[in-house]
Design a protein around this motif. Structure first.
Motif, short mmCIF file in Angstrom:
data_model
loop_
_atom_site.label_atom_id
_atom_site.label_comp_id
_atom_site.label_asym_id
_atom_site.label_seq_id
_atom_site.Cartn_x
_atom_site.Cartn_y
_atom_site.Cartn_z
N PHE A 1 7.95 7.31 5.45
CA PHE A 1 8.46 6.09 6.08
C PHE A 1 7.62 4.91 5.64
N THR B 1 3.36 -0.96 4.08
CA THR B 1 2.67 0.30 3.91
C THR B 1 3.68 1.43 3.79
N GLU C 1 0.85 -1.20 0.00
CA GLU C 1 0.00 0.00 0.00
C GLU C 1 0.88 1.24 0.00
N VAL D 1 0.42 5.22 0.43
CA VAL D 1 -0.55 6.24 0.81
C VAL D 1 0.13 7.61 0.86
N THR D 2 -0.49 8.60 0.24
CA THR D 2 0.03 9.96 0.30
C THR D 2 -1.06 10.86 0.90
N PRO D 3 -0.69 12.09 1.28
CA PRO D 3 -1.72 12.98 1.82
C PRO D 3 -2.86 13.24 0.85
N SER D 4 -2.62 13.07 -0.45
CA SER D 4 -3.73 13.31 -1.37
C SER D 4 -4.42 12.02 -1.80
N GLY D 5 -4.22 10.97 -1.03
CA GLY D 5 -4.98 9.75 -1.27
C GLY D 5 -4.10 8.53 -1.47
N LEU E 1 4.11 5.42 3.73
CA LEU E 1 3.48 6.72 3.97
C LEU E 1 4.45 7.76 3.46
N VAL E 2 4.17 8.31 2.30
CA VAL E 2 5.11 9.25 1.69
C VAL E 2 4.39 10.53 1.30
N GLU E 3 5.18 11.58 1.16
CA GLU E 3 4.55 12.86 0.85
C GLU E 3 3.99 12.90 -0.55
#
Lengths: 139, 293
Positions: free
Chosen positions: A68, A77, A8, A10-14, A79-81
């Motif tokens: 990270f 998972t 997965e 996931v970025t702040p915009s989805g 989680l990146v900008e």
């Protein structure tokens, strides 16, 4: 068939990617690392660079910027900008950004502007990662 | 009785106003859709983020990180997030009132209070108190993660430097299109995420087995500032969506009120017209009678 691991991104915009893949390789803190199915729980910071995942024998490339990643329960998972796949990358724009950043870096050295230098360096890294990913992705 | 012409003009005026409020309602509806999508897109990120942070921070001493250090609270900073524009009912007023109550409460306890205002409305209201340490205006219209990062970094730096011992975040949380409530959140120091019943008994065994790269401490150094970004960005997203939802409702009410006014004015207009006609008839009848006589 080999076991799969759920990826997965996931970025702040989805969410960008959510699928079962064979192998994931990503730019971690201490260099690129690869993750296969049933990897031990793992947590690492992610640098700007190219993320590669293989699915059905096909390699897919993503450009990711800082964040990270967490591996647990056969799930990885990120989680990146930001995350962009190859065909989303505007090569011309990345090239221009690269030149701009290089120019700034050359100038900043003489002026010793630390903040601008850090920013230009990050921009340069992003541009280089984009170019690399764009180059590897099928057209 | 007002003159016919006056009433006519009033009706035209109110009609124009209702056109504007109706248009604003529709614009807000469109913008709300955008803001809501943006907010919903961010939710998985925020959720996963909190989960990961909980996993790591579960077995870590909070005192070793600057952002988690609990000190004796002498100064409190309140980060108020409102919208830049008005005409959205009591939305901003509610947030401001909540911040003010909070401010009074802390001051009654003998603590110093400083403010960081995001959005014009908060800034304009609190300007006269002279307690604003920093303000960010004209960004609520179109903001990105990096706007939130700038704010979070500033607040965190001030906290680390000792400018504030505690930071509270006040914003309008988006519950539904019809409901937005002001909310206060404890922002800094970051509390080691609650060792909730179900979360930790299950996970603590697992967390110990994590391989960290680099060390857990270094990861926390990266995660904590990111966490503050996430909090601020989330607050801004919620305020953004709430603002449009509140404006939509307010403008809908305004359009309805306009309709009522137009209805009443039309009654007045018709009555006045009728009176004028009756008057004229009386004159004619009176004249005819006089001629007959």
């Amino acid at each position: 068939m080999a076991e799969l691991i759920h990826l997965e991104v996931v970025t702040p915009s989805g969410p960008v990617v959510s699928e079962d893949v064979d192998i994931v390789s990503a730019p971690g803190y201490g260099g690129d690392f690869g993750v296969l199915a049933n990897h031990a729980p793992f947590l690492s910071t992610i640098k700007i660079g190219g993320l590669v995942y293989k699915k059905d024998g096909k390699e897919n490339y993503l450009m990711v910027s800082g964040g990270f990643c967490e591996v647990s329960n056969n799930k990885i998972t990120f989680l990146v900008e930001s995350a962009e796949s190859g065909h989303q990358i505007d090569v011309d724009r990345a090239l221009r950004a690269k030149e701009r950043a290089e120019k700034r870096l050359a100038e900043a050295k003489s002026q010793a502007e630390k903040i601008n230098m850090a920013r230009a360096q990050a921009a340069l890294q992003r541009a280089l990662a984009r170019l690399k990913v764009a180059e590897k992705s099928p057209k | 009785m007002p003159s016919l012409k006056d009433v006519k003009m009033q009706i035209t005026g109110v009609k124009k106003t209702s056109q504007i409020t109706k248009a604003m309602n529709m614009v807000s509806a469109a913008k709300l859709r955008g803001a809501q999508t943006k907010m919903e897109a961010f939710r998985p990120y925020a959720g996963k983020f909190n989960e990961a942070l909980r996993n790591i921070s579960a077995n870590m001493k909070s005192s070793q990180f600057a952002l988690m250090q609990a000190r004796e609270v002498k100064t409190v900073e309140i980060l108020v997030v409102t919208s830049d524009r008005g005409l959205c009912g009591s939305f901003n007023t509610n947030i401001i009132r909540m911040s003010e109550r909070l401010m009074k409460k802390y001051e009654a306890e003998g603590k110093k209070v400083s403010l960081v205002c995001v959005g014009k409305k908060a800034n304009r209201y609190f300007r006269k108190t002279g307690k604003i340490r920093a303000h960010y205006i004209d960004i609520m219209g179109n903001f990105q993660m990096f706007n939130a990062r700038a704010i979070a970094q500033d607040v965190a730096a001030n906290f680390i430097a000792g400018g504030a011992d505690e930071v509270q975040l006040v914003y309008g949380s988006f519950i539904s299109v019809a409901r937005q409530t002001p909310t206060t959140l404890h922002f800094l120091p970051v509390k080691s995420v609650d060792t909730g019943e179900e979360a930790n008994t299950a996970k603590s065994g697992q967390t110990g087995a994590y391989i960290y790269e680099p060390s857990p401490e270094e990861i926390m150094d990266v995660l904590l500032p990111l966490y503050t970004n996430v909090m601020v960005y989330n607050a801004m997203l919620e305020v953004g969506a709430s603002e449009h939802a509140a404006r939509m409702t307010a403008m809908d009410n305004a359009t309805k009120a306009c309709k009522d006014i137009i209805h009443n004015l039309t009654m007045v207009y018709n009555k006045a017209r009728q009176a004028a006609i009756t008057g004229e008839l009386m004159d004619i009848v009176g004249g005819a009678e006089a001629l007959k006589g």
